[in-house]
Each structure stands twice: as structure tokens, then as C-alpha cells.
Scaffold this motif. Structure first.
Motif, PDB file in Angstrom:
ATOM      1  N   ALA A 262       0.827  -1.265  -0.008  1.00  0.00           N
ATOM      2  CA  ALA A 262      -0.034   0.034   0.040  1.00  0.00           C
ATOM      3  C   ALA A 262       1.047   1.329   0.054  1.00  0.00           C
ATOM      4  N   ILE A 263       1.972   1.275   0.572  1.00  0.00           N
ATOM      5  CA  ILE A 263       2.709   2.114   0.774  1.00  0.00           C
ATOM      6  C   ILE A 263       3.442   2.754  -0.367  1.00  0.00           C
TER       7      ILE A 263
ATOM      8  N   SER B  16       2.315   1.615  -3.435  1.00  0.00           N
ATOM      9  CA  SER B  16       1.173   2.078  -4.289  1.00  0.00           C
ATOM     10  C   SER B  16       0.972   3.667  -4.307  1.00  0.00           C
ATOM     11  N   ARG B  17       0.895   4.158  -3.040  1.00  0.00           N
ATOM     12  CA  ARG B  17       0.656   5.399  -2.658  1.00  0.00           C
ATOM     13  C   ARG B  17       1.773   6.273  -3.144  1.00  0.00           C
TER      14      ARG B  17
ATOM     15  N   ALA C 111       1.707   8.954  -6.746  1.00  0.00           N
ATOM     16  CA  ALA C 111       1.841  10.088  -6.716  1.00  0.00           C
ATOM     17  C   ALA C 111       3.147  10.722  -7.588  1.00  0.00           C
TER      18      ALA C 111
ATOM     19  N   LYS D 155      -4.939   2.635   6.004  1.00  0.00           N
ATOM     20  CA  LYS D 155      -5.309   4.212   6.078  1.00  0.00           C
ATOM     21  C   LYS D 155      -4.088   5.134   6.221  1.00  0.00           C
TER      22      LYS D 155
ATOM     23  N   ALA E 167      -1.140   4.332   5.550  1.00  0.00           N
ATOM     24  CA  ALA E 167      -0.356   4.325   4.220  1.00  0.00           C
ATOM     25  C   ALA E 167      -0.880   5.076   3.124  1.00  0.00           C
ATOM     26  N   ALA E 168      -2.275   5.194   2.885  1.00  0.00           N
ATOM     27  CA  ALA E 168      -2.896   5.824   1.966  1.00  0.00           C
ATOM     28  C   ALA E 168      -2.850   7.301   2.188  1.00  0.00           C
TER      29      ALA E 168
ATOM     30  N   ALA F 246       3.425  12.117   0.194  1.00  0.00           N
ATOM     31  CA  ALA F 246       4.016  11.403  -0.982  1.00  0.00           C
ATOM     32  C   ALA F 246       5.559  12.242  -1.238  1.00  0.00           C
TER      33      ALA F 246
END
Length: 199
Positions: free
Chosen positions: A26-27, A29-30, A34, A191, A193-194, A198
Motif C-alpha cells: 500500500a505504501i 502504491s501510494r 503520486a 489508512k 499508508a494511503a 508523497a
């Protein structure tokens, strides 16, 4: 566009059941959403572990290797040195980090490359400027006021190790996984992570 490099490290032995792997994914992907120009290098330390440290298994850049060294170990060091961002999955096993992750750390703490001793004996961290984000997964609760806080040797160790080489790491923790709080811990970490900054 940054055209930077992101090194993604997983160390959990639990495969698809791993909380830390879900959070590191998730990290990454975030961060890549960005900045799509980020070049991602992935290393799974459980699937492809580095051996425990010996002089022969160290990077060629390490003084212990005598200039010979191990190619996989040198690649691990080179990947770390080339990375602008490092995302690390660090489950806590028996109150510390997995041995696989410790073996990787042994490859990146290299005199003259990531740290040096000054003439007065103080340490200079040579890896400053990198961003390190750690996804912690812990079975219990180890905050400052927790009864088990003195037994926490994962986050405390990683803070010291990366501080030693000039980096202040960021942490996203999923706590209470073995205490009946797995779903809530994972949801909270995802959450975080999201919502991660960035840049």
C-alpha cells in the motif's frame, strides 16, 4: 518528474498472510501513484535470503571482504545506495526483526559507504537524504506506556540503525495482530499508508 528510485523490501515469512507485506504494498502504491516516474526495485528477503554475515559473504565494498565479496551482497548495498526512498516490511518476531532483515542490514552498514568515524571518534552518517518508511507488524502492544515496552527491539533497533547512518525513518505500525485485533490493526495501517505524504 523526479525519476527517483524506490527500493521495496519485504522480510515476512508469512507470504500472502503477512500484514507487513500488505502495508508495504500500500505504501509503494501510494508513492508511485503520486510519482509514476519512480523506478521500483523489489527484494523479497524471505524468498531470496542473504546468508548470515561472514567475511566472504559481505559486499566487496566492505573492509571485511578483502576486496572480494559476494555479488548478491554487493547488489544489496548498491540498490540501497541508489535508492531515494526505501520501504521496508518489518514484522516483529520474538521481540526483534526477522533474521532475514538483519542479514540485509549487515550488508548496508558499511564503513566508508553509509557511515564513517570522525577523527574525534564521533560517527558521521553518510546516507542522509534518503527517505526510509518502515511497515511494522507486531503481535502485541509496545507503546511507551505498555507493560511490554521494554521488550520491543524492532522499532527501537531500526530507529538506531538508520539514525546511525544519517536517516530518520518513518514508521507505520499495525499492533495487536496476535491479540485479536488483526483486522483493525491492518485497516488502520492501510489508512495511514494511503494518507502518507508523497514527497
Amino acid at each position: 518528474m523526479s525519476n527517483g528510485a524506490l527500493l521495496h523490501i519485504d522480510s515476512s515469512i508469512l507470504g500472502g498472510h503477512s500484514v507487513s507485506r500488505q502495508v508495504t504494498s500500500a505504501i509503494v502504491s501510494r508513492l508511485t501513484a503520486a510519482d509514476p516516474s519512480l523506478k521500483v526495485v523489489y527484494r523479497d528477503l524471505a524468498a531470496n535470503p542473504l546468508p548470515h554475515a561472514t567475511p566472504a559473504s559481505m559486499p566487496a565494498d566492505h573492509p571485511l571482504s578483502g576486496g572480494q565479496g559476494d555479488a548478491a551482497s554487493q547488489q544489496a548495498l548498491d540498490d540501497f545506495l541508489a535508492a531515494d526512498i526505501v520501504v521496508i516490511g518489518a514484522p516483529m518476531y520474538n521481540f526483534s526483526i526477522p533474521t532475514q532483515l538483519r542479514a540485509w542490514i549487515d550488508r548496508i552498514l558499511v564503513p566508508g559507504k553509509t557511515f564513517a568515524y570522525n577523527a574525534d571518534g564521533t560517527v558521521a552518517g553518510l546516507a542522509a537524504g534518503k527517505r526510509v518508511i518502515v511497515a511494522l507488524a507486531r503481535g502485541g502492544h509496545y507503546g511507551n506506556n505498555a507493560a511490554a515496552a521494554a521488550g520491543e527491539h524492532a522499532e527501537t533497533y531500526l530507529r538506531w540503525v538508520f539514525g546511525f547512518i544519517g536517516i530518520t525513518p518513518e514508521f507505520i505500525a499495525a499492533d495487536g495482530i496476535a491479540a485479536g485485533q488483526r483486522d483493525a490493526a491492518l485497516e488502520g495501517a492501510l489508512k495511514s499508508a494511503a494518507a502518507l505524504k508523497a514527497a
